[in-house]
Design a protein around this motif. Structure first.
Motif, short mmCIF file in Angstrom:
data_model
loop_
_atom_site.label_atom_id
_atom_site.label_comp_id
_atom_site.label_asym_id
_atom_site.label_seq_id
_atom_site.Cartn_x
_atom_site.Cartn_y
_atom_site.Cartn_z
N LYS A 3 0.85 -1.18 0.00
CA LYS A 3 0.00 0.00 0.00
C LYS A 3 0.88 1.22 0.00
CE LYS A 3 -4.27 -1.45 2.08
NZ LYS A 3 -5.36 -0.97 2.90
N LYS A 4 0.34 2.31 -0.50
CA LYS A 4 1.07 3.57 -0.49
C LYS A 4 0.90 4.25 0.85
CE LYS A 4 1.25 4.70 -5.33
NZ LYS A 4 1.19 5.79 -6.29
N LEU A 5 1.95 4.98 1.25
CA LEU A 5 1.94 5.73 2.49
C LEU A 5 2.58 7.08 2.23
CD1 LEU A 5 1.68 5.89 5.63
CD2 LEU A 5 3.96 4.88 5.73
N THR A 6 1.93 8.14 2.66
CA THR A 6 2.47 9.47 2.49
C THR A 6 3.07 9.92 3.81
OG1 THR A 6 0.78 9.99 0.84
CG2 THR A 6 1.93 11.86 1.85
N LEU A 7 4.32 10.36 3.76
CA LEU A 7 5.01 10.82 4.96
C LEU A 7 5.47 12.26 4.77
CD1 LEU A 7 7.36 7.75 5.53
CD2 LEU A 7 5.26 8.28 6.76
N SER A 8 5.52 12.99 5.84
CA SER A 8 6.09 14.34 5.83
C SER A 8 7.37 14.30 6.64
CB SER A 8 5.11 15.34 6.47
OG SER A 8 3.93 15.41 5.71
N LEU A 9 8.49 14.54 5.96
CA LEU A 9 9.80 14.47 6.60
C LEU A 9 10.62 15.71 6.25
CD1 LEU A 9 10.66 10.77 5.70
CD2 LEU A 9 9.75 11.60 7.86
#
Length: 81
Positions: A3-9
């Motif tokens: 699955k896709k996962l969006t992260l803010s880094l």
């Protein structure tokens, strides 16, 4: 199933991570996946002690305050005089 996962880094962290992944021939996604897997891996239960080790335990009686590091240091000093 992936699955896709969006992260803010932090941008600088992302760039360093990309360089690390590239230098180790792994995708950034696989790098993060393996890191998360290692964090969430269940800890192994107690290691089984073999019969030989069980038979050897308790053979030597040492004082509670015995310092293994000091004893080993003393041994090495004597050995390399």
């Amino acid at each position: 199933m992936d699955k896709k996962l969006t992260l803010s880094l932090n941008e600088s962290i992302i760039e360093v991570a990309k360089e690390y992944a590239k230098s180790n021939s792994i995708s950034l996604s696989k790098l993060i996946e393996s890191y998360l897997a290692s964090l969430t891996k269940k800890k192994e239960t107690e290691t089984e002690i073999t019969p030989l080790v069980k038979s050897l335990s308790g053979v030597i009686k040492l004082n509670q305050d015995f310092d293994f590091k000091d004893a080993y240091t003393d041994y090495l000093i004597e050995k390399y005089k």
